[in-house]
Design a protein around this motif. Sequence first.
Motif, mmCIF file in Angstrom:
data_model
loop_
_atom_site.group_PDB
_atom_site.id
_atom_site.type_symbol
_atom_site.label_atom_id
_atom_site.label_comp_id
_atom_site.label_asym_id
_atom_site.label_seq_id
_atom_site.Cartn_x
_atom_site.Cartn_y
_atom_site.Cartn_z
ATOM 1 N N PRO A 466 47.813 33.135 46.259
ATOM 2 C CA PRO A 466 46.519 32.816 45.735
ATOM 3 C C PRO A 466 45.412 34.401 45.281
ATOM 4 O O PRO A 466 45.075 34.155 44.116
ATOM 5 N N VAL A 467 45.509 35.326 45.941
ATOM 6 C CA VAL A 467 44.990 36.422 45.356
ATOM 7 C C VAL A 467 45.512 37.135 44.142
ATOM 8 O O VAL A 467 44.856 37.291 43.542
ATOM 9 N N ALA A 468 46.803 37.047 44.298
ATOM 10 C CA ALA A 468 47.305 37.632 42.856
ATOM 11 C C ALA A 468 46.981 36.500 41.594
ATOM 12 O O ALA A 468 46.607 37.191 40.595
ATOM 13 N N ARG A 469 46.942 35.472 41.778
ATOM 14 C CA ARG A 469 46.585 34.499 40.898
ATOM 15 C C ARG A 469 45.349 34.606 40.401
ATOM 16 O O ARG A 469 45.004 34.856 39.075
ATOM 17 N N VAL A 470 44.286 34.975 41.445
ATOM 18 C CA VAL A 470 42.986 35.054 40.943
ATOM 19 C C VAL A 470 42.865 36.493 40.200
ATOM 20 O O VAL A 470 41.989 36.603 39.053
ATOM 21 N N GLU A 471 43.501 37.375 40.773
ATOM 22 C CA GLU A 471 43.484 38.993 40.068
ATOM 23 C C GLU A 471 43.878 38.642 38.512
ATOM 24 O O GLU A 471 43.439 39.345 37.707
ATOM 25 N N LYS A 472 44.940 37.959 38.200
ATOM 26 C CA LYS A 472 45.568 38.072 36.782
ATOM 27 C C LYS A 472 44.474 37.134 36.110
ATOM 28 O O LYS A 472 44.363 37.493 34.942
ATOM 29 N N MET A 473 43.862 36.168 36.687
ATOM 30 C CA MET A 473 42.809 35.292 35.967
ATOM 31 C C MET A 473 41.897 36.223 35.545
ATOM 32 O O MET A 473 41.119 36.213 34.289
ATOM 33 N N PHE A 474 41.337 36.923 36.679
ATOM 34 C CA PHE A 474 40.174 37.826 36.488
ATOM 35 C C PHE A 474 40.157 38.920 35.373
ATOM 36 O O PHE A 474 39.557 39.235 34.124
ATOM 37 N N GLU A 475 41.639 39.320 35.377
ATOM 38 C CA GLU A 475 42.090 40.482 34.192
ATOM 39 C C GLU A 475 41.954 39.760 32.962
ATOM 40 O O GLU A 475 41.510 40.620 31.885
ATOM 41 N N MET A 476 42.265 38.521 32.784
ATOM 42 C CA MET A 476 42.319 38.150 31.402
ATOM 43 C C MET A 476 41.011 37.834 31.012
ATOM 44 O O MET A 476 40.556 38.042 29.639
ATOM 45 N N ILE A 477 40.198 37.271 31.593
ATOM 46 C CA ILE A 477 38.882 36.836 31.553
ATOM 47 C C ILE A 477 37.849 38.285 31.111
ATOM 48 O O ILE A 477 37.346 38.467 30.011
ATOM 49 N N GLN A 478 38.207 39.352 31.836
ATOM 50 C CA GLN A 478 37.596 40.649 31.753
ATOM 51 C C GLN A 478 37.780 41.032 30.210
ATOM 52 O O GLN A 478 37.060 41.763 29.675
ATOM 53 N N SER A 479 39.169 41.268 29.952
ATOM 54 C CA SER A 479 39.566 41.556 28.567
ATOM 55 C C SER A 479 39.092 40.897 27.494
ATOM 56 O O SER A 479 39.165 41.485 26.497
ATOM 57 N N LYS A 480 38.493 39.571 27.366
ATOM 58 C CA LYS A 480 37.955 38.979 26.281
ATOM 59 C C LYS A 480 36.540 38.771 26.205
ATOM 60 O O LYS A 480 36.131 38.584 25.240
ATOM 61 N N LEU A 481 36.050 38.736 27.712
ATOM 62 C CA LEU A 481 34.464 38.471 27.333
ATOM 63 C C LEU A 481 33.803 39.622 26.951
ATOM 64 O O LEU A 481 33.949 40.766 27.274
ATOM 65 N N PRO A 482 32.906 39.691 26.044
ATOM 66 C CA PRO A 482 32.035 40.631 25.570
ATOM 67 C C PRO A 482 30.950 41.332 26.452
ATOM 68 O O PRO A 482 30.589 42.238 26.379
ATOM 69 N N GLY A 483 30.662 40.373 27.526
ATOM 70 C CA GLY A 483 29.746 41.092 28.588
ATOM 71 C C GLY A 483 29.761 40.021 29.777
ATOM 72 O O GLY A 483 30.580 38.965 29.631
ATOM 73 N N ALA A 484 28.819 40.288 30.546
ATOM 74 C CA ALA A 484 28.685 39.375 32.069
ATOM 75 C C ALA A 484 28.254 37.971 31.651
ATOM 76 O O ALA A 484 27.442 37.923 30.925
ATOM 77 N N PRO A 485 29.075 36.925 31.942
ATOM 78 C CA PRO A 485 28.579 35.632 31.859
ATOM 79 C C PRO A 485 27.412 35.168 32.804
ATOM 80 O O PRO A 485 27.251 35.671 33.973
ATOM 81 N N GLN A 486 26.440 34.122 32.357
ATOM 82 C CA GLN A 486 25.726 33.492 33.077
ATOM 83 C C GLN A 486 26.589 32.872 34.639
ATOM 84 O O GLN A 486 25.860 33.193 35.611
ATOM 85 N N PHE A 487 27.390 32.325 34.202
ATOM 86 C CA PHE A 487 28.185 31.836 35.224
ATOM 87 C C PHE A 487 29.698 31.432 34.905
ATOM 88 O O PHE A 487 29.857 31.302 33.606
ATOM 89 N N LEU A 488 30.582 31.281 35.785
ATOM 90 C CA LEU A 488 32.145 30.953 35.287
ATOM 91 C C LEU A 488 32.403 29.486 36.026
ATOM 92 O O LEU A 488 32.006 29.157 37.376
#
Length: 768
Positions: A466-488
Amino acid sequence: MDSSEKEGNGAALESLPPPPPVPPHVVPIKAEPDAAKKVARLPMARRGIGSKGQKIVVLTNHFNVNVGSTDGHFFHYSVSLFYEDGRPVDAKGVGRKVIDKVQETYGSELAGKNFAYDGEKSLFTIGSLPNNKHEFTVVLEDVSSNRNNGNASPDGNGSPNERERKRLKRPYHSKTFKVEISFAAKIPMKAIQSALRGQESENSQEALRVLDIILRQHAAKQGCLLVRQSFFHDNQNNFTDIGGGVLGCRGFHSSFRATQGGISLNIDVSTTMIIRPGPVVDFLLANQNARNPHSLDWSKLCSLVSLQRYTKALTTLQRASLVEKSRQKPQERMNVLSNLLRTSNYGAEPLLRSCGVSINSNFTQVEGRVLQSPKLRVGNGEDFIPRNGRWNFNNRKLVEPTRIERWAVANFSARCDPNNIVQSLIRCGGMKGIVRQHPLFHSALKQIAHPFDVFTEMGQNRRLPPVARVEKMFEMIQSKLPGAPQFLLCLLPDRKNSDLYGPWKRKNLSEFGIVTQCMAPVKVNDQYLTNLLLKINAKLGGLNSMLTIERSIPMISNVPTIIMGMDVSHGSPGQSDVPSIAAVVSSRQWPLISRYRAAVRTQSPKLEMIDSLFKPSGKEDEGIMREALLDFYTSSGKRKPDQIIIFRDGVSESQFNQVLNKELDQVIEKNHHTKFFQQGSPDNVQPGTVIDNKVCHPKNNDFYLCAHAGMIGTTRPTHYHILLDQIGFSADDLQELVHSLSYVYQRSTTAISVGEYILELLPLFCSF
């Protein structure tokens, strides 16, 4: 100074320099330690009872206790146990066997007295033993075999049951013990009557404790597992499988209490976890995922005996299973408790008979009052009255919807259509008034903005932890989002209690402070999405509903008042090194009482008192109180609160003085077991039911409130203790305030109990 004093202190005195002379212009000040000592605060006495609401009669699981004679005394003796070589005995469960053997062997030397023994270091008798100190030697066989803190568990014929016979097949090991029984104190039985008059003292608490110990000992002699004030029979009808080799074991809590109606015995259903009895290999297969039992050469000489507690933290699935299988409707709970009283045969307990104690088998009848639900206000100025503690947002808008413009979706589910969920959420949000506004205009242009993107988990990552799955997902989001979102928005795999939930929340909230909303995309309809939007709107600073009288509450709306809730949560059993978490919520934007902010701090493990309310750091105060007061000031038109109301959760009665005299200097019953039942009805008591008589404290200011509708199981009332009130609330005003606060929880469309909260109320003049 005599010669012995010179010998002991002479060297130290000679090594010290003489005191400096007092200057002639200095006038010594006489020390007055008593004047500087603070007067200890005590819980306040009851000022009266309430009268508002529709009167009803309810039953409660308190059973009236008659005390025949109070002329005698309980004698308290200290017990010390040693092995033959003088080492102290520290093994659990051995004490009862040793003391039973002492009674059996030395009955005549002890004048035939019956003992009330707590299993550790205290023993009580009615009347004194022949001497102030007794020393005995006893021999026990097979000392280590019993893990029940009691004696053998007989079957219906009084002979050992099957599990006990297995124990008896083991080779015996004899051990010799030395026992010292020394007089410690004398407790007058009249202290029980003092408790009834509200004049509680150390003696009255001890006298009731003796009665509790008698019942614990009664249960121990039946072979029960004892856990504090609860006891558990070795009866398979009380076991429920929750997975992983662990069973939920249903038992009973019992405690004697001084109430306005006299002494009562409070009995309730209790649950603990035990290891499934049977072959050890079966437990390993279920609990530790051992895959090759044939490699264990002891799989056939080795079995787990019954009633061994399981003290590790439960998994999410185990916890959910336990909650689901432990629920009891009110009538079922009443039947279980009635059967317990019939089968316990307390009337035959010799020590209870000796002090004239008899226990009524009927549930106590008390008078309650049902308070009317407060009016709620939603969008477009619409007011309505909730029914049966519940309401919905069908055809209603949120009172203060937030703007949602920058958000994204993290999709861990392989079986859902995230685009369909997004479209449905946007549509439902528009119906509730959640719209996006143009930054240059005030008029609404369209509904919730479309998410920046939907990030779907790659197939090869689904087999990772589970922790590794979350890390992979977060890395993908971080690489594409232009800035901090209001919420996910997080779409979890479509199964209950996903193991991704904890790591995902930890990553977003703890590490990056990103608001996140999780959902399991199963049975998604408008009602589900509306409930989801309530949570999202509240998390993003919106307001779903509010009390209609929010700006006109007696004694609150006319004086700047901050309302605070405090609690401390601890690590799971067995996690002694995990820090405790102190959490404080505080109201903002006075005169509103529906908006709150939160502050959290870590502190020493298992510490219940909050140690960070006032925390000086150099010239600054970094404590929670200053943080809350500053926020109140800036959000309330630069007004300082003149009054503070504190709801304190998680504190036992024995800690009330600690809260009043330690924690309060830096700025109350947990887990009570009182339940209420409607006479002749299978349903729970109505929401808004308040009880402030008969089963309440004989002197102190307390009351019970069932604010919520109990849809499943038996309603658990909240027990409020008012420790300090310098504002001057009447009983009715205070009870109605607490009841109203039960309707301001923003993430639910039901009334909720305001925690297991205990109250302190006082005017506060702030200087910050």
